[in-house]
Each structure stands twice: as C-alpha cells, then as structure tokens.
Design an enzyme around this catalytic site. Structure first.
Site, mmCIF file in Angstrom:
data_model
loop_
_atom_site.group_PDB
_atom_site.id
_atom_site.type_symbol
_atom_site.label_atom_id
_atom_site.label_comp_id
_atom_site.label_asym_id
_atom_site.label_seq_id
_atom_site.Cartn_x
_atom_site.Cartn_y
_atom_site.Cartn_z
ATOM 1 N N GLY A 27 -30.212 -1.438 4.645
ATOM 2 C CA GLY A 27 -30.432 0.015 4.635
ATOM 3 C C GLY A 27 -29.179 0.741 5.111
ATOM 4 N N ALA A 41 -39.932 -3.001 5.121
ATOM 5 C CA ALA A 41 -38.786 -3.801 5.585
ATOM 6 C C ALA A 41 -38.922 -5.223 5.067
ATOM 7 C CB ALA A 41 -38.743 -3.805 7.117
ATOM 8 N N ALA A 42 -37.864 -5.725 4.455
ATOM 9 C CA ALA A 42 -37.934 -7.081 3.900
ATOM 10 C C ALA A 42 -36.540 -7.572 3.540
ATOM 11 C CB ALA A 42 -38.808 -7.089 2.646
ATOM 12 N N TYR A 59 -38.773 -15.859 -2.304
ATOM 13 C CA TYR A 59 -39.066 -14.435 -2.095
ATOM 14 C C TYR A 59 -40.488 -14.103 -2.568
ATOM 15 C CZ TYR A 59 -39.034 -9.398 -3.154
ATOM 16 O OH TYR A 59 -39.360 -8.067 -3.245
ATOM 17 N N LYS A 91 -43.553 -12.923 -0.010
ATOM 18 C CA LYS A 91 -44.245 -11.639 -0.171
ATOM 19 C C LYS A 91 -45.740 -11.886 -0.360
ATOM 20 C CE LYS A 91 -42.379 -8.019 -0.511
ATOM 21 N NZ LYS A 91 -41.959 -7.039 0.541
ATOM 22 N N VAL A 125 -30.757 -4.401 -11.124
ATOM 23 C CA VAL A 125 -29.770 -4.586 -12.184
ATOM 24 C C VAL A 125 -29.231 -3.249 -12.711
ATOM 25 C CG1 VAL A 125 -31.465 -4.757 -14.067
ATOM 26 C CG2 VAL A 125 -29.314 -5.958 -14.246
ATOM 27 N N ARG A 141 -30.185 -17.869 -13.450
ATOM 28 C CA ARG A 141 -30.224 -18.236 -12.029
ATOM 29 C C ARG A 141 -31.589 -18.809 -11.655
ATOM 30 N NH1 ARG A 141 -28.286 -12.847 -9.091
ATOM 31 N NH2 ARG A 141 -30.061 -12.114 -10.293
ATOM 32 N N GLY A 175 -34.995 -19.228 -9.860
ATOM 33 C CA GLY A 175 -35.852 -18.243 -9.181
ATOM 34 C C GLY A 175 -36.125 -17.017 -10.038
#
Ligand SMILES: NC(=O)c1ccc[n+]([C@@H]2O[C@H](COP(=O)([O-])OP(=O)(O)OC[C@H]3O[C@@H](n4cnc5c(N)ncnc54)[C@H](O)[C@@H]3O)[C@@H](O)[C@H]2O)c1
Length: 308
Positions: free
Chosen positions: A36, A75-76, A143, A147, A186, A267, A269
C-alpha cells in the site's frame, strides 16, 4: 458508522475508503504499507485514523478494532506468483493474519466482517464457465488456497460465535492506483510498460482469458454487502471473458499506440480461463458492474498519465 478497513492504503482499499467517506462514515485504516502507498490515501489522510502495522499483530489489531461498528478485511499478500515461491509467507499473512483479525473482532463490539476473498483464484480451472458460487473451489495456487482457508475460518467464527459476515469473490480488479510495477494487475502493468515505450510480456500464447472488473464496482459491492442482512458469498465479476490479445487491442485503441508483445512460458499457479457468474449479487444485493472495460481502461490510462 465507524468502519475499520484493513489494507486501506492499497489499491482497492483506498477506493473503498473514498466511497465510505463520501457516505459520511468514520474510518480507521490498518495497513503495514508493504504494498500500500501513502499517495493512495493522500487526498483524505487527514480525515481518517491510520493504524500502521501488521495484521498478524494481536495487540495492534485489538486496538484498531476498538470502537468500530464493522470491518472490511482487504489486507493480504496478493501476488499469485509470490505465493508459489513463498507459500509460508503467503499463508502467514492471508491465514494467520485473517484469524488474528477475526479473533479480535469477535472479542469486540463490532458486528460484521466483509471479507474480500478472490473469485479469480479460488475455483481453479472449472469445467463449466462462468463459475458460480456453487462451483467447487479447487485453487491451483497457494494464494487461492490461503484466501479460501480464511473464508472457511470466517464461516467457523460465525458458526461458533455468531460473528456476521459477507464474502466477496472478485474477478480481476483494475483501475486507477493499481501499481504498474506490482505483480498483480495486468492492465496497470501493461499501461506502465506502454508509457515507457517498452514491450509487454505475455505469459503463454495470449489466449488465457480473465474477467476484468473495475475497482469502483468492487468498492460498491463491498458496501452493498455490508448493508445487507444476508450472510453469504458473492462473486463479483462482469460475466465477460477477455483474452490477453483482445486486451492488448483495447489498450492500443485507448492509448492510441502500437503495443509490442513478448511471449514467455506460462507461470505456475496461473489459471488459463476464468470468468464469473455474478447473478446472485445482482439478485440479492442489487449489484451490477456498471463500468465497461474500454471506459475503465481509459480512466486508468488518464490517471496513469496524470501521475507518472
Ligand atoms: N487486485 C485484484 O485483482 C484482486 C482480485 C481479487 C481479490 N483481491 C483482493 O483484494 C484485496 C486488496 O487487494 P489489492 O489489489 O488492493 O492489493 P494491494 O496490495 O494494493 O492491497 C493490499 C493492502 O494490504 C496491505 N498489507 C499487506 N500485508 C499486510 C500485513 N501483513 N499487515 C497489514 N497490512 C498488510 C498492503 O500494504 C496493501 O495496502 C486483497 O485481499 C486481495 O486478495 C484483489
């Protein structure tokens, strides 16, 4: 109302705070400023309380929650790529951090949590698209897993302590303030490369597709979910898929430039195709994404040109 927004100095969090302030709410922003930025909140920093620190710190989070009526949890660690290289770090922020927050909230007088999860990474590669909330979650990245685990904990806190919640599963969010040098987003990354006359890097053959949803539509659904009595999970996407080659064409039209493309290997994931069915949010929250992709990219480009 007084709200805590975790991750409030981030891309999505800062837009959410802006909308909450416009609706005359009082805001506490908790952020460690790891991704942030102070510039994201500069316009309204003097009108909010800022708690600087880590979501995993129990004392800090307990203090931040004190006296707030409800909480938006954003927040992550948000990079799929980083999560594949540092799964333990990803789990620590996204799972441990979430549990730490939920614990503090259930011990406080706050009533509800709106948790911004992910719709882009939680379903993996579903056989049927668009994915609805009934699609089996099958994340293929740490990820997506972290989550999802936080969602399960939130449901557990409801089952055991009655802590009210809504979960938002956004598609790929884009818009002003998204970091062009970040690892996610992206559209911003491409706009940043184009501004500097650099080629854009495409992982795979360019046919991977996503559902791009504008950031203000996401802050809008977060607030609608907060104000709703329903306790549920909502996809937040446009229901439209756009592949990378099509995206580049739109960006070329908006920026009036010819974009050079460089292709690299896919990539780990990254899913190949995902787009979301958000009809439940339309029916139950009266939410529809209202920003067309070309207009949203044009707003983002304008912001980028003004600020870089
Ligand atoms: N950007 C997308 O396309 C997208 C899509 C779906 C879901 N989401 C979710 O939306 C939320 C916001 O994402 P964003 O795109 O604004 O990313 P962002 O990186 O701009 O925002 C995350 C914020 O959390 C803060 N943060 C990170 N670790 C922290 C910690 N340990 N303690 C305190 N603060 C910490 C960062 O400083 C940052 O301000 C995330 O939960 C993300 O998973 C984002």
């Amino acid at each position: 109302m007084k709200y805590l927004v975790t991750g409030g100095a981030g891309f999505v969090g800062s837009h959410l705070i802006e909308q909450l302030l416009a609706e005359e709410n009082e805001i506490v922003c908790l952020d460690d400023f790891s991704t942030g930025k102070r510039t994201n909140i500069a316009k309204f920093a003097d009108r909010i309380s800022i708690v600087e620190g880590d979501i995993r710190n129990p004392q800090l989070v307990r203090n931040a929650v004190k006296g707030v009526e409800s909480v938006f949890h954003l927040a992550a660690q948000i990079s799929v790529n980083r999560s594949t290289k540092e799964p333990l770090f990803d789990a620590s922020v996204n799972i441990e951090g979430a549990i730490n927050l939920f614990e503090a909230v259930r011990q406080s007088s706050a009533k509800k949590i709106v948790y911004v999860s992910t719709g882009g990474a939680i379903y993996g590669e579903p056989d049927v698209l668009p994915a609805s909330e009934d699609t089996i979650e099958d994340p293929i990245s740490p990820y997506g897993i972290s989550k999802l685990v936080a969602e399960k904990y939130l449901k557990w806190f409801y089952d055991v302590y009655g802590l009210s919640y809504s979960i938002i599963r956004p598609a790929n969010i884009y818009g002003p303030r998204q970091d062009p040098l970040g690892e996610a987003g992206v559209i911003s990354i491409f706009l940043g490369r184009i501004k500097d006359n650099n080629p854009v890097e495409i992982f795979g053959d360019g046919r991977d597709s996503r559902d791009y949803v504008y950031v203000k539509d996401i802050s809008n659904i977060c607030i609608k979910a907060m104000n709703s009595n329903k306790k549920d999970i909502y996809n937040a996407g446009t229901g439209k898929q756009t592949n990378l080659l099509e995206l580049v064409e739109i960006i070329e039209r908006v920026t009036k430039s010819h974009v050079k493309k460089e292709f690299s290997s896919p990539r780990p994931g990254d899913v190949k195709h995902i787009y979301l069915d958000a009809s439940k949010a339309r029916e139950e929250l009266n939410w529809v994404p209202s920003t067309d992709l070309e207009l949203g990219i044009s707003n983002t480009w304008k912001w980028y040109e003004e600020t870089h």
